[in-house]
Design an enzyme around this catalytic site. Structure first.
Site, PDB file in Angstrom:
ATOM      1  N   GLY A  93       0.625  -1.764   0.268  1.00 59.30           N
ATOM      2  CA  GLY A  93       0.535  -0.048  -0.049  1.00 59.30           C
ATOM      3  C   GLY A  93       0.702   1.499   0.061  1.00 59.30           C
ATOM      4  N   GLY A  95       2.884   2.063  -2.624  1.00 60.70           N
ATOM      5  CA  GLY A  95       3.693   2.794  -3.739  1.00 60.70           C
ATOM      6  C   GLY A  95       4.398   1.893  -3.916  1.00 60.70           C
ATOM      7  CB  SER A  98       2.460   1.208  -7.911  1.00 58.85           C
ATOM      8  OG  SER A  98       1.128   0.964  -8.196  1.00 58.85           O
ATOM      9  CG  ASN A 124      -2.917 -12.457  -4.259  1.00 55.65           C
ATOM     10  OD1 ASN A 124      -3.628 -11.808  -3.983  1.00 55.65           O
ATOM     11  ND2 ASN A 124      -1.737 -12.269  -4.001  1.00 55.65           N
ATOM     12  CE1 TYR A 131       1.058  -7.434 -10.871  1.00 51.09           C
ATOM     13  CE2 TYR A 131      -0.403  -9.197  -9.951  1.00 51.09           C
ATOM     14  CZ  TYR A 131       0.941  -8.629  -9.671  1.00 51.09           C
ATOM     15  OH  TYR A 131       1.421  -8.824  -9.577  1.00 51.09           O
TER      16      TYR A 131
END
Length: 159
Positions: A93, A95, A98, A124, A131
């Site tokens: 969470g 970042g 990403s 999951n 994604y």
């Protein structure tokens, strides 16, 4: 949190192995990890590099990693396989996931690959949602097929 995404170095492989073991535990496969730090060093940094690894370097150490290697598609040509993208549980969470995925996509784009592919375990849902939000297509109608070492030996004995 301060972090930097960079290519992994040999001295990172101990923390990378810890992340791999954390993922195996999360996926209820604690005993499945057979590789060692030495394996990661020789396979990723030896004469013939078998993979490229990116790490999320944080103030607290390596908080995540992404490991990729080249493949070839008979339909598309050169592709990149993302073996694992792992963010340690306490940093999810933040970042890092990403940022790691962005680095993988940049790397694949720079290589000129036609596709980047990977698997995600079907239960999951947070990863699947992550994604899909990034624009990935999760192909739920395909099954992963594998032969492990024992399976290969059994196959060869029978054929």
């Amino acid at each position: 949190m301060n972090y930097r995404i960079r290519k992994a170095r040999t001295e990172d492989m101990g923390q990378v192995l810890q992340l791999i073991q954390e993922l195996a535990s999360f996926e209820k496969e604690t005993d499945a990890v057979e590789i060692s730090i030495d394996d990661l060093v020789s396979d990723g940094f030896g004469e013939e590099k078998l993979f490229q690894c990116f790490v999320a370097d944080t103030d607290e150490g390596i908080g995540g990693m992404a490991l990729v290697y080249p493949r070839y598609s008979t339909w598309k040509g050169p592709v990149l396989h993302l073996e694992d993208l792992i963010v340690t549980e306490k940093m999810r969470g933040s970042g890092l996931g990403s940022a790691l995925l962005t680095e993988v996509v940049k790397y694949g784009n720079d290589l000129g690959v036609k596709r980047i592919s990977w698997e995600v375990i079907d239960w999951n849902e947070p990863a699947i949602t992550f994604y899909e939000k990034k624009g990935a297509r999760v192909m739920r109608d395909w099954d992963v097929v594998q032969l492990d070492e024992k399976g290969m030996k059994d196959f060869l004995e029978k054929n």
